[in-house]
Design a protein around this motif. Structure first.
Motif, short mmCIF file in Angstrom:
data_model
loop_
_atom_site.label_atom_id
_atom_site.label_comp_id
_atom_site.label_asym_id
_atom_site.label_seq_id
_atom_site.Cartn_x
_atom_site.Cartn_y
_atom_site.Cartn_z
N ILE A 47 0.84 -1.20 0.00
CA ILE A 47 0.00 0.00 0.00
C ILE A 47 0.88 1.25 0.00
O ILE A 47 1.72 1.43 0.87
N LYS A 48 0.64 2.13 -0.99
CA LYS A 48 1.46 3.35 -1.11
C LYS A 48 1.40 4.20 0.15
O LYS A 48 2.40 4.79 0.58
N ASP A 49 0.22 4.28 0.73
CA ASP A 49 0.03 5.15 1.89
C ASP A 49 0.65 4.59 3.17
O ASP A 49 0.50 5.18 4.24
N GLN A 50 1.34 3.46 3.05
CA GLN A 50 2.07 2.91 4.19
C GLN A 50 3.58 2.95 3.95
O GLN A 50 4.34 2.34 4.69
N GLN A 51 4.00 3.69 2.92
CA GLN A 51 5.42 3.79 2.59
C GLN A 51 5.85 5.26 2.75
O GLN A 51 5.30 6.14 2.09
N GLY A 52 6.80 5.48 3.63
CA GLY A 52 7.27 6.83 3.88
C GLY A 52 8.59 7.11 3.19
O GLY A 52 9.52 6.30 3.28
N VAL A 53 8.68 8.24 2.48
CA VAL A 53 9.91 8.63 1.80
C VAL A 53 10.11 10.13 1.97
O VAL A 53 9.17 10.91 1.82
N TRP A 54 11.35 10.52 2.28
CA TRP A 54 11.69 11.94 2.33
C TRP A 54 13.12 12.09 1.80
O TRP A 54 14.04 11.42 2.26
N ASN A 80 20.33 20.52 1.26
CA ASN A 80 20.36 21.64 2.19
C ASN A 80 19.47 22.79 1.73
O ASN A 80 19.16 23.69 2.51
N TRP A 81 19.07 22.75 0.45
CA TRP A 81 18.38 23.91 -0.13
C TRP A 81 16.97 23.61 -0.59
O TRP A 81 16.19 24.54 -0.83
N SER A 82 16.61 22.34 -0.75
CA SER A 82 15.29 22.06 -1.31
C SER A 82 14.81 20.66 -0.95
O SER A 82 15.62 19.77 -0.66
N ILE A 83 13.49 20.50 -0.98
CA ILE A 83 12.87 19.18 -0.79
C ILE A 83 12.78 18.52 -2.16
O ILE A 83 12.20 19.08 -3.10
N GLU A 84 13.36 17.33 -2.29
CA GLU A 84 13.43 16.66 -3.60
C GLU A 84 12.27 15.69 -3.81
O GLU A 84 11.81 15.52 -4.94
N ALA A 85 11.82 15.01 -2.75
CA ALA A 85 10.73 14.05 -2.89
C ALA A 85 10.10 13.81 -1.52
O ALA A 85 10.77 13.89 -0.48
N ASP A 86 8.79 13.50 -1.57
CA ASP A 86 8.06 13.33 -0.31
C ASP A 86 6.88 12.40 -0.54
O ASP A 86 6.10 12.59 -1.47
N ASN A 87 6.78 11.38 0.30
CA ASN A 87 5.57 10.56 0.37
C ASN A 87 5.34 10.21 1.84
O ASN A 87 6.11 9.43 2.42
N ARG A 88 4.35 10.84 2.44
CA ARG A 88 4.06 10.66 3.87
C ARG A 88 5.30 10.94 4.71
O ARG A 88 5.55 10.30 5.73
N GLY A 89 6.07 11.93 4.27
CA GLY A 89 7.36 12.19 4.91
C GLY A 89 7.27 12.80 6.29
O GLY A 89 8.22 12.69 7.07
N LYS A 90 6.15 13.44 6.62
CA LYS A 90 6.02 14.10 7.92
C LYS A 90 5.22 13.28 8.93
O LYS A 90 4.96 13.75 10.04
N ILE A 91 4.86 12.07 8.54
CA ILE A 91 4.02 11.23 9.41
C ILE A 91 4.89 10.22 10.15
O ILE A 91 5.59 9.42 9.52
N PRO A 92 4.90 10.25 11.49
CA PRO A 92 5.72 9.29 12.24
C PRO A 92 5.24 7.86 12.05
O PRO A 92 4.03 7.60 12.03
N GLU A 94 6.85 14.46 15.62
CA GLU A 94 7.40 13.56 14.60
C GLU A 94 8.45 12.61 15.16
O GLU A 94 8.99 11.79 14.42
N ILE A 95 8.74 12.73 16.47
CA ILE A 95 9.73 11.85 17.10
C ILE A 95 9.14 11.33 18.40
O ILE A 95 9.11 12.03 19.42
N ARG A 146 8.30 5.67 17.05
CA ARG A 146 7.80 6.17 15.77
C ARG A 146 8.51 7.48 15.40
O ARG A 146 8.58 8.40 16.22
N ILE A 147 9.03 7.52 14.18
CA ILE A 147 9.74 8.71 13.70
C ILE A 147 9.31 8.96 12.26
O ILE A 147 9.14 8.01 11.48
N SER A 148 9.14 10.21 11.89
CA SER A 148 8.81 10.52 10.49
C SER A 148 10.08 10.44 9.64
O SER A 148 11.18 10.70 10.12
N PRO A 149 9.93 10.09 8.36
CA PRO A 149 11.09 10.10 7.47
C PRO A 149 11.78 11.47 7.43
O PRO A 149 13.01 11.55 7.37
N ARG A 150 10.99 12.56 7.45
CA ARG A 150 11.60 13.88 7.46
C ARG A 150 12.50 14.06 8.68
O ARG A 150 13.62 14.59 8.57
N ALA A 151 12.03 13.61 9.84
CA ALA A 151 12.83 13.76 11.07
C ALA A 151 14.13 13.00 10.96
O ALA A 151 15.18 13.49 11.39
N VAL A 152 14.09 11.79 10.38
CA VAL A 152 15.31 10.99 10.25
C VAL A 152 16.31 11.69 9.33
O VAL A 152 17.51 11.79 9.63
#
Length: 414
Positions: free
Chosen positions: A58-65, A69-81, A279-280, A293-299
């Motif tokens: 399930i896509k909505d169960q896969q976190g990617v961030w 240093n200057w920009s966000i390149e990709a995000d899928n549920r990246g802020k969800i722990p 997020e942590i 639980r940690i969000s991908p963004r936090a990691v």
């Protein structure tokens, strides 16, 4: 006028001198930094997610961030722990470096209540725990040799352990004490101890210290105890690297307990990495259990924060974490990750995670975190590796290797 003159000085040729090249202001290096996201990265990540979906995940169960240093390149549920497994050890690494410095050594003090006469210590030998999370057979053998160098071959009293003494990751101080007593006398060694002895670098002597008394655990050292020796651990940097290379839960928990537990670590990391506390959410320092639980963004931002902490040192992230193609052991031994990427893995029953940093020619350092949920961990790991390979094909990767010797030598004594 000063600002205009300075601007002209930096970017245009001076009419009085031929020493400065002509550089149009918009061509200066500072203006070449990529501050816009690279749309191709999100396309690569979407392809990765679609492949997982085609396999029934399930896509909505896969976190990617993924970010630079200057920009966000990709995000899928990246802020969800989400359960991040051993990516929790990245948080423990940060909290440890906020508690001790990189070269910190945990000190185990050795005391006695008696005197040494003709090779015999007439009294007790007292070992005061100093928080060393990596006191193993090799350290015990080195300690015994040092005691023999002081003239101690026999002990008439007891072996007394003071505090939360741990050896070989054994949390029971009494059992740890029995191991220490066994290690002191090579006549009583097991096959495991003998095997570890054969692997010791800077080959140690085979110690023979006979302890006539038993093993006891005290909350504080006896009165009139005299310090005779201090034993220092490996450096914190070496301990953290071993923890991360092998994803050792016992080392992580030992450090976490001394820091104040999972919640304390989460508070520290939230501030250092500039990530909302929501997020942590940590219960421990190892990542065992789905309640961590940690969000991908936090990691990803943890790795960024560690990079900042290391800027004024002689080390980089490769000195704290395993590096693909450099480390042929531990949790990345069988992985197919592009060469030269410092990273941390994480695994639970239905969780597979991977995070780290990619140094590129195009966007400097790019930090990533992938937290997958689903069955088939081997497949999830393979797909993570493919994702990084596709990013490697898109960017020019500059390998980030450790600056230090990654081979650990046991038996530090001071």
């Amino acid at each position: 006028m000063f600002i205009a003159d300075l601007f002209a000085f930096l970017f245009f040729k001076s009419p009085q001198s031929d020493s400065f090249p002509v550089i149009r202001w918009h061509e200066a290096k500072i203006f070449q930094i990529q501050t816009q996201s690279d749309p191709q990265v999100q396309i690569i990540v979407d392809q990765y997610l679609n492949n997982l979906a085609n396999q029934g995940l399930i896509k909505d169960q896969q976190g990617v961030w993924i970010q630079s240093n200057w920009s966000i390149e990709a995000d899928n549920r990246g802020k969800i722990p989400a359960p991040a497994a051993s990516l929790t050890k990245v948080a423990t690494t940060i909290a440890s470096l906020q508690t001790w410095d990189l070269d910190h050594r945990f000190v185990t003090n050795i005391f006695t209540t008696g005197k040494i006469n003709n090779g015999t210590l007439e009294g007790d030998l007292i070992v005061e725990a100093g928080g060393d999370p990596l006191f193993v057979w090799e350290e015990a053998i080195a300690l015994a040799n040092r005691l023999q160098d002081l003239g101690i071959n026999n002990i008439t009293g007891d072996l007394i352990l003071v505090g939360n003494w741990q050896m070989n990751y054994q949390e029971n101080p009494l059992k740890s004490g029995e191991m220490l007593k066994q290690a002191f006398n090579s006549d009583n060694w097991s096959y495991v101890i003998e095997k570890q002895y054969q692997e010791i670098q800077n080959f140690q002597k085979r110690p023979k210290i006979s302890i006539q008394g038993g093993v006891k655990v005290f909350s504080q050292k006896p009165d009139h105890s005299q310090l005779i020796l201090t034993h220092q651990s490996l450096t914190l940097r070496e301990i953290l690297r071993l923890m991360n290379v092998y994803s050792n839960n016992k080392i992580a928990e030992s450090l976490a307990q001394q820091i104040g537990g999972g919640e304390k670590i989460a508070q520290i990391v939230s501030q250092v990495a500039n990530v909302p506390q929501e997020e942590i959410l940590l219960q421990n320092g190892s990542g065992l259990g789905v309640d961590n639980r940690i969000s991908p963004r936090a990691v990803a931002r943890m790795f960024m924060a560690l990079d900042t902490l290391l800027e004024k040192t002689n080390y980089n992230l490769g000195d704290l974490f395993p590096v693909s193609g450099v480390d042929n052991k531990g949790t990345i031994e069988a992985r197919n990750i592009p060469f030269g990427i410092p990273c941390k893995t994480g695994s639970l029953a239905v969780v597979s995670a991977l995070a780290g940093v990619i140094q590129t020619s195009e966007r400097e350092k790019v930090y990533f975190a992938i937290v997958n949920y689903g069955n088939g961990l081997d497949n999830l790991r393979n797909q993570q590796d493919v994702l990084l390979q596709n990013l490697h094909n898109h960017w020019t990767i500059e390998p980030l290797k450790p600056n230090s010797d990654i081979e650990v030598k046991f038996g530090y004594l001071r």
